[in-house]
Design an enzyme around this catalytic site. Structure first.
Site: not given
Ligand SMILES: *Cc1c(COP(=O)(O)O)cnc(C)c1O
Length: 360
Positions: A103, A172, A196
Site C-alpha cells: 500500500w 494511511d 476494515k
C-alpha cells in the site's frame, strides 16, 4: 439468528452483530421516519442528523481536536494516494514515504506524478517483514507519509515516525484506525477506507488539520479538493449515506464497550493468544519480526504451500473462513479487527493445535 461463521477476512471484514441487527431495522424505517436509511435524501433532516452524529462520535471517541475537519469521502483509501500529493505536493517540492508494504508503494507511485517522492526507508529487501527502526527524511520535506498497519504483511507501527520540523505527518490508517488510542494532534492528515475497522466499503474517513485545508492547491477539479468537502460538511454532492450511517453505529458500539483503550486491550489479547501459539508451534510460524507484529493482521505459514492449502481447507470446513493470505504473499492471514470475537481466535488456535498434532 442467521448462520454466521468466523470471518477472518482482511476487508471488507466482520462487523459487530448488534450493529448489523440495528441496521436491519433501519433498512425499512430509520428512527420511525417511515423511510429506510438507504432511501433518505442526503439533504433531509433525518440524514443530516445521522451525519452530524457520526462526526460527533468520531471526534469524541478519538479525541480529535477542534482544529481538524472530519470528512467522509468516496474513492477508497486508494484515491487518497493521489489526492494527498495533488493537494499538497508542488512540482518543486519533496515528500517522504516510508515503504513498509504494497500500500505504501502504491501511495509513493501516485505522489511521484506531482513532485519528488522520496523513499525515506524501506523493508522491501526483507519482504516487508518488519518496520524499519529509523528513517532518513529530507529536512525540507513537505510531508511524511506512512502506513500505520500493513494489512498484507502483518506489521504495524507502535509509535508515530519522526518527521522534519516543517513537515506534517500523513497516515494511511485503513486497517488499524480506532483499534487503539491515537493522538491526532501529531498528524496533518489521517485517512482510512472504512471496510476494515469502521464499516462497509464505499466511504473513506479523512481527518485533516484545518490550516492544511486552507493551504491546499486551488487549481484542481472541485471534487478533488479537500476544501470542497470541508466547506460543505461532506455534503457538496451526494455522500455515501449508508456508509456514514453504519460507521456511526460502529463508533457507538466502540464507545459503549468503553472506548479506544478498551479496544486496544481486547485487540492485544486476541492477537496475543495467536502469537503465543505461533511462538510455541513446531509447524506454523509467524512471518513478521516480533517487534513489528500487527495486532490486526496476523500472518503465518507452515513453509510448505501444500500443507498451507490443506490447513486452509480444514479451516474452511470448520467454519473459520477468510484465512487465506493475500494473493501476493500466500500462506495464512488472520485479520482480527475490532469486531472479530475472541472466541474465533480460540477456535483457530484449537484447530491449529489439532492439525499440528495430526502431523500437518
Ligand atoms: C485496504 C487498504 C487500502 C486500500 O483501500 P481501498 O479502500 O480499497 O482503496 C489502502 N491502504 C491500506 C493500509 C489498506 O489496508
Amino acid at each position: 439468528m442467521a448462520h454466521r461463521v468466523f470471518n477472518f477476512s482482511a476487508g471488507p471484514a466482520v462487523l459487530p452483530v448488534p450493529v448489523l441487527e440495528h441496521a436491519r431495522e433501519h433498512l425499512l424505517s430509520l428512527n420511525q421516519t417511515g423511510i429506510g436509511v438507504l432511501e433518505h435524501s442526503h439533504r433531509g433532516a433525518a440524514f443530516t442528523s445521522v451525519l452530524q452524529r457520526t462526526q460527533d462520535a468520531c471526534r469524541s471517541l478519538a479525541g480529535i481536536p477542534d482544529d481538524y475537519d472530519i470528512l467522509f469521502l468516496q474513492g477508497g483509501a486508494s484515491s487518497q494516494f493521489f489526492m494527498v500529493p495533488m493537494n499538497f505536493l508542488k512540482p518543486d517540492q519533496t515528500a517522504d514515504y516510508l515503504i513498509t508494504g504494497s500500500w505504501s508503494k502504491k501511495a509513493l507511485k501516485e505522489a511521484a506524478r506531482f513532485g519528488t517522492a522520496r523513499v525515506a526507508c524501506s523493508s522491501e529487501d526483507q519482504d516487508f517483514n518488519h518496520i524499519p527502526a529509523a528513517c532518513d527524511c529530507d529536512p525540507a520535506s513537505r510531508y511524511v507519509h506512512f502506513t500505520s498497519n500493513n494489512t498484507i504483511y502483518g506489521t504495524q507501527f507502535t509509535t508515530e515516525p519522526e518527521r522534519p520540523d516543517g513537515a506534517f505527518l500523513v497516515c494511511d490508517a485503513s486497517s488499524d484506525i480506532f483499534s487503539r488510542p491515537m493522538d491526532f494532534s501529531r498528524y496533518g492528515l489521517v485517512y482510512a477506507g472504512a471496510q476494515k475497522n469502521l464499516g462497509p466499503s464505499g466511504v473513506t474517513l479523512v481527518v485533516i488539520r484545518k490550516d492544511l485545508v486552507e493551504q491546499a492547491e486551488r487549481d484542481l477539479p472541485t471534487m478533488l479538493q479537500y476544501r470542497t468537502f470541508a466547506a460543505n460538511d461532506s455534503l457538496f454532492n451526494t455522500p455515501p449515506t449508508f456508509g456514514i450511517y453504519l460507521m456511526g453505529l460502529v463508533l457507538d458500539w466502540i464507545t459503549e464497550l468503553g472506548g479506544l483503550s478498551v479496544m486496544a486491550d481486547r485487540n492485544a489479547n486476541k492477537a496475543g493468544v495467536l502469537y503465543e501459539y505461533l511462538d510455541r508451534s513446531a509447524l506454523f510460524r509467524g512471518t513478521a519480526e516480533t517487534h513489528s507484529r500487527s495486532l490486526m493482521n496476523v500472518t503465518f505459514v507452515t513453509g510448505d504451500a501444500d500443507v498451507d492449502a490443506r490447513f486452509l481447507e480444514q479451516a474452511e470446513r470448520a467454519g473459520l473462513c477468510g484465512l487465506k493470505g493475500h494473493r501476493s504473499v500466500g500462506g495464512m492471514r488472520a485479520s482480527l479487527y475490532n469486531a472479530f470475537p475472541q472466541e474465533g481466535v480460540l477456535r483457530l488456535v484449537e484447530l491449529m493445535t489439532d492439525f499440528e498434532r495430526a502431523g500437518g
